[in-house]
Design a protein around this motif. Structure first.
Motif, PDB file in Angstrom:
ATOM      1  N   GLU A 330       0.862  -1.337   0.021  1.00  0.00           N
ATOM      2  CA  GLU A 330       0.090  -0.022  -0.025  1.00  0.00           C
ATOM      3  C   GLU A 330       0.766   1.243  -0.122  1.00  0.00           C
ATOM      4  O   GLU A 330       1.775   1.267   0.622  1.00  0.00           O
ATOM      5  N   HIS A 359      -8.387  -6.117   0.414  1.00  0.00           N
ATOM      6  CA  HIS A 359      -7.362  -5.510   1.749  1.00  0.00           C
ATOM      7  C   HIS A 359      -6.615  -4.152   1.279  1.00  0.00           C
ATOM      8  O   HIS A 359      -6.929  -3.295   2.150  1.00  0.00           O
ATOM      9  N   GLU A 360      -6.036  -4.202   0.172  1.00  0.00           N
ATOM     10  CA  GLU A 360      -5.172  -2.957  -0.002  1.00  0.00           C
ATOM     11  C   GLU A 360      -6.152  -1.651  -0.170  1.00  0.00           C
ATOM     12  O   GLU A 360      -5.590  -0.704   0.251  1.00  0.00           O
ATOM     13  N   HIS A 363      -6.397  -0.146   3.084  1.00  0.00           N
ATOM     14  CA  HIS A 363      -5.192   0.759   3.516  1.00  0.00           C
ATOM     15  C   HIS A 363      -5.437   2.269   3.315  1.00  0.00           C
ATOM     16  O   HIS A 363      -4.718   3.074   3.925  1.00  0.00           O
ATOM     17  N   GLU A 382      -2.523  -3.432   9.612  1.00  0.00           N
ATOM     18  CA  GLU A 382      -2.645  -4.975   9.008  1.00  0.00           C
ATOM     19  C   GLU A 382      -3.875  -5.843   9.409  1.00  0.00           C
ATOM     20  O   GLU A 382      -4.383  -6.267   8.657  1.00  0.00           O
ATOM     21  N   ALA A 385      -6.914  -3.904   8.168  1.00  0.00           N
ATOM     22  CA  ALA A 385      -7.338  -4.207   6.567  1.00  0.00           C
ATOM     23  C   ALA A 385      -7.557  -5.854   6.191  1.00  0.00           C
ATOM     24  O   ALA A 385      -8.191  -6.126   5.431  1.00  0.00           O
ATOM     25  N   TYR A 436      -1.278 -10.467  10.949  1.00  0.00           N
ATOM     26  CA  TYR A 436      -2.444 -10.218  10.369  1.00  0.00           C
ATOM     27  C   TYR A 436      -3.528 -11.212  10.755  1.00  0.00           C
ATOM     28  O   TYR A 436      -4.712 -10.998  10.762  1.00  0.00           O
TER      29      TYR A 436
HETATM   30 ZN   LIG Z   1      -1.990  -4.945   4.409  1.00  0.00          ZN
END
Ligand SMILES: [Zn+2]
Length: 498
Positions: A330, A359-360, A363, A382, A385, A436
């Motif tokens: 990101e 996910h990205e 961010h 993280e 995300a 994560y």
């Molecule tokens: Zn990430």
């Protein structure tokens, strides 16, 4: 010159008079000091001009009045005028930094972080000029930090101007600052002033083996990229919408973003999707062009959902960049996603391509809008995300929630403390498992404990952008929950945190 030598140069009288070039048919200022390329990337050694050469560059006209009092403009402003030789893999950068001391502290030292000192094949500082009205300054190169000794000290509300001229040799590497035979990625490529945390000081980290380490405060950017020599066939992607394209010069302007990246390729095919909330672009290599519209629309779905869950995001723009990288990364305004994720995608949402776009995109909230120290508290961005992937599926593909827990989490039998730091790890798998994957397990346990209403109310408070660019930490996260629930979290943190 070894970094450890901590060479300090003293400038007698410094006034800034670099005339910044615009973009059209102009060349950067003539270097006034001799440049020497740095050595191999494995042992980068910053190359500084000799003190006498710098002094020779100093204009001896009468200094203009001392630092200006801040006006209402942004605290940090960068202008980057770039002359890029795409085929030759070099760039010459003329940079102006306007920095207003908003710390409520008198600053006698200001650090400039120069990530390419570490990552470029060659880094040459050709000219450096500091402020108006300063009678003396010293600077000190250590690692990728240029420490500026500011005299007189920069008082709260006062503004400092810096001009730099430097040349970079871009490395051939599959990294976010590097080129391959079909692409050039430019992230972490210019000098920046790090965040200053009240009561703690400058937030400056060193790289680890995993994760991200650089912390950027919000800033305004004007970026002009001129190709020298010109090339017709390149597609340029950036952290902000293109403002204008004058022949051979791409002009950008971005307000209150964390950093500014560019991705360039002669092969990119471009797709887009948008609403009145956001415009999404996707830049893909031709072999994966069939996924372009889908990538943009997944990101758009995610953006709409996250706006609802976490609050509006003023960015209103994002680019998805297919990249010759091993993973995703990101940045503000764009993210990179490895070509391998496009290659392994199928037509369902049950693959990393689909999940990682969601996910990205998250961010752009947890990292872009809501900052945290990614080296020492990576779980804050993280785990959220990664948990956003699940929230995306809950909304759009609820039948796949159980599949996600099995595919994304249980398959790896994750262990480790959620609040691990990047320096705890030598390889990425244990890092991802702890931060994560145990991170999303923690988020789910927290949500189960407080209930959906309190959980999402707390996340919204944590992400509340009216806090400005306040770097969040674990206390900020739990404070947001304490505002909406009386539940004691000590049992949960005992299980998941160290
Ligand atoms: Zn990430």
């Amino acid at each position: 010159m070894k970094i450890k030598d901590q060479i300090i140069f003293v400038l007698a009288v410094v006034v800034c008079l670099i005339s910044l070039t615009g973009c059209v048919n102009q060349t950067p200022p003539t270097p006034t000091a001799t440049s020497v390329p740095a050595t191999a990337a494995t042992t980068p050694e910053p190359v500084m001009p000799a003190a006498t050469e710098l002094i020779a560059s100093v204009n001896t006209e009468e200094p203009t009045p001392p630092v200006e009092v801040a006006d209402t403009q942004a605290d940090i402003r960068y202008q980057l005028d770039v002359s890029l030789d795409y085929a030759g893999h070099t760039m010459t950068i003329t940079q102006t930094i306007d920095y207003t001391n908003s710390t409520e502290t008198s600053l006698s030292e200001v650090p400039l972080i120069l990530p390419p000192i570490r990552t470029a094949d060659g880094f040459s500082l050709l000219n450096f000029q500091m402020g108006t009205g300063y009678e003396a300054s010293t600077y000190d190169f250590q690692n990728e930090i240029l420490w500026l000794t500011v005299s007189p000290a920069l008082e709260a509300g006062q503004r400092l101007s810096l001009n730099l001229l430097y040349k970079l040799e871009i490395p051939e590497s599959q990294t976010a600052f590097g080129y391959t035979d079909r692409q050039m990625l430019l992230s972490d490529w210019y000098a920046f002033i790090p965040p200053y945390l009240p009561g703690e000081g400058w937030l400056i980290n060193q790289p680890g083996y995993v994760g991200e380490y650089l912390a950027y405060p919000l800033a305004d950017f004007t970026v002009n990229v001129r190709l020298s020599p010109p090339m017709d066939s390149l597609v340029v992607a950036a952290s902000a919408p293109l403002q204008s394209l004058d022949g051979n010069c791409w002009r950008y302007s971005a307000q209150q973003v964390r950093n500014f990246s560019l991705a360039i390729s002669p092969e990119y095919q471009v797709f887009s999707a948008g609403t009145d909330q956001v415009t999404i672009y996707a830049y893909l290599f031709p072999e994966h062009a069939a996924l372009g519209a889908r990538a943009a629309s997944i990101a758009l779905e995610a953006w709409v959902l996250y706006s609802e869950l976490y609050g509006d995001n003023p960015r209103q723009f994002m680019s998805i960049i297919e990249a010759d990288l091993t993973d995703g990364l990101e940045c503000d305004g764009l993210f990179y996603l490895s070509e391998s994720y496009f290659a392994s995608a199928d037509e369902t949402p049950q693959n990393y391509f689909h999940l990682l776009v969601a996910h990205e995109t998250a961010h752009q909230w947890f990292y872009g809008l809501v900052p945290n120290d990614q080296a020492f508290e990576p779980w804050l961005d993280e785990s959220l995300a990664a948990y956003s992937e699940l929230l995306y599926l809950e909304r759009y593909y609820p039948d796949l929630v159980d599949w996600w827990w099995g595919f994304r989490v249980r398959a790896f039998g994750p262990t480790g403390a959620v609040n691990s730091i990047i320096y705890d790890f030598l390889t990425s798998r244990p890092y991802i498992n702890a931060v994560y994957l145990r991170g999303v397990t923690f988020q789910q346990a927290l949500r189960d404990a407080v209930g959906d209403e309190a959980y999402f109310a707390a996340l919204k408070r944590y992400a509340d952008s009216s806090q400005g660019d306040t770097f969040r930490d674990a206390d900020s996260f739990f404070d947001a929950f304490h505002q909406v629930t009386d539940i004691d979290f000590t049992q949960l943190t005992a299980i998941y945190f160290k």
